[in-house]
Design an enzyme around this catalytic site. Structure first.
Site, mmCIF file in Angstrom:
data_model
loop_
_atom_site.group_PDB
_atom_site.id
_atom_site.type_symbol
_atom_site.label_atom_id
_atom_site.label_comp_id
_atom_site.label_asym_id
_atom_site.label_seq_id
_atom_site.Cartn_x
_atom_site.Cartn_y
_atom_site.Cartn_z
ATOM 1 N N VAL A 81 18.611 43.109 13.845
ATOM 2 C CA VAL A 81 17.651 43.833 14.692
ATOM 3 C C VAL A 81 17.266 42.980 15.904
ATOM 4 C CG1 VAL A 81 15.329 44.844 14.767
ATOM 5 C CG2 VAL A 81 16.842 45.325 12.840
ATOM 6 N N ALA A 119 20.084 43.348 18.293
ATOM 7 C CA ALA A 119 20.058 44.691 18.894
ATOM 8 C C ALA A 119 18.955 44.793 19.944
ATOM 9 C CB ALA A 119 19.870 45.750 17.811
ATOM 10 N N GLU A 120 17.758 44.320 19.615
ATOM 11 C CA GLU A 120 16.654 44.425 20.572
ATOM 12 C C GLU A 120 16.900 43.549 21.792
ATOM 13 O OE1 GLU A 120 11.963 45.052 21.077
ATOM 14 O OE2 GLU A 120 12.839 45.028 19.069
ATOM 15 N N THR A 121 17.480 42.388 21.592
ATOM 16 C CA THR A 121 17.807 41.517 22.717
ATOM 17 C C THR A 121 18.768 42.205 23.678
ATOM 18 O OG1 THR A 121 17.465 39.511 21.414
ATOM 19 C CG2 THR A 121 18.867 39.312 23.373
ATOM 20 N N SER A 132 17.078 45.439 25.262
ATOM 21 C CA SER A 132 15.998 45.058 26.187
ATOM 22 C C SER A 132 16.559 44.443 27.460
ATOM 23 C CB SER A 132 15.047 44.059 25.520
ATOM 24 O OG SER A 132 14.368 44.650 24.457
#
Length: 146
Positions: free
Chosen positions: A60, A63-65, A68
């Site tokens: 996660v 994925a968020e990195t 974003s």
């Protein structure tokens, strides 16, 4: 069509991770296309859970990195920023070692929200995790990437 409003120089993008969680986990942006962004993360002691598998939280974080970073590239940072609003992830395959690669692609790039799909694959190209990240677009108000 090129989505990016900012330079996509890899050294610049990876410089944003200095002294952050991304640096601690070994996350690196490795490639950028006209409408996608890709990065890698090692599967090692930093990213394992107690069973010796890739920790879902590490997936996660990757994925968020990626989502974003991609979202920020679509904006003028002097005027607006993208911040995480919601993320969900399905972990479909375990990984014990090596490197995973994530690819972020836009599903929706709107004025106030963005939705990104991030596919994380193992070294054989098999799906490890599929994530969807919703970003809120907010006024910069003096904030910005370090």
């Amino acid at each position: 069509m090129n989505l990016w409003k900012q330079p996509t120089d890899l050294a610049r993008l990876n410089g944003w991770s200095t002294n952050t969680l991304m640096e601690a986990l070994g996350i690196r942006i490795t490639a950028v296309g006209d409408d996608w962004l890709q990065g890698t993360m090692p599967v090692d002691a930093r990213t394992h859970q107690p069973y010796g598998l890739l920790h879902g939280g590490a997936s996660v974080a990757l994925a968020e990195t990626l989502g974003s970073t991609a979202a920020m590239l679509t904006l003028d940072p002097a005027k607006e920023l993208a911040v995480g609003l919601d993320i969900n992830a399905n972990h479909v395959r375990g990984v014990r070692a090596g490197t995973v690669t994530g690819t972020a692609k836009a599903l929706h790039v709107g004025r106030t929200t963005q939705v990104w799909e991030i596919r994380i694959e193992n070294e054989d190209g098999a799906l490890v995790c599929i994530a969807r990240l919703t970003m809120a677009v907010i006024a910069a108000r003096g904030m910005g990437v370090r």
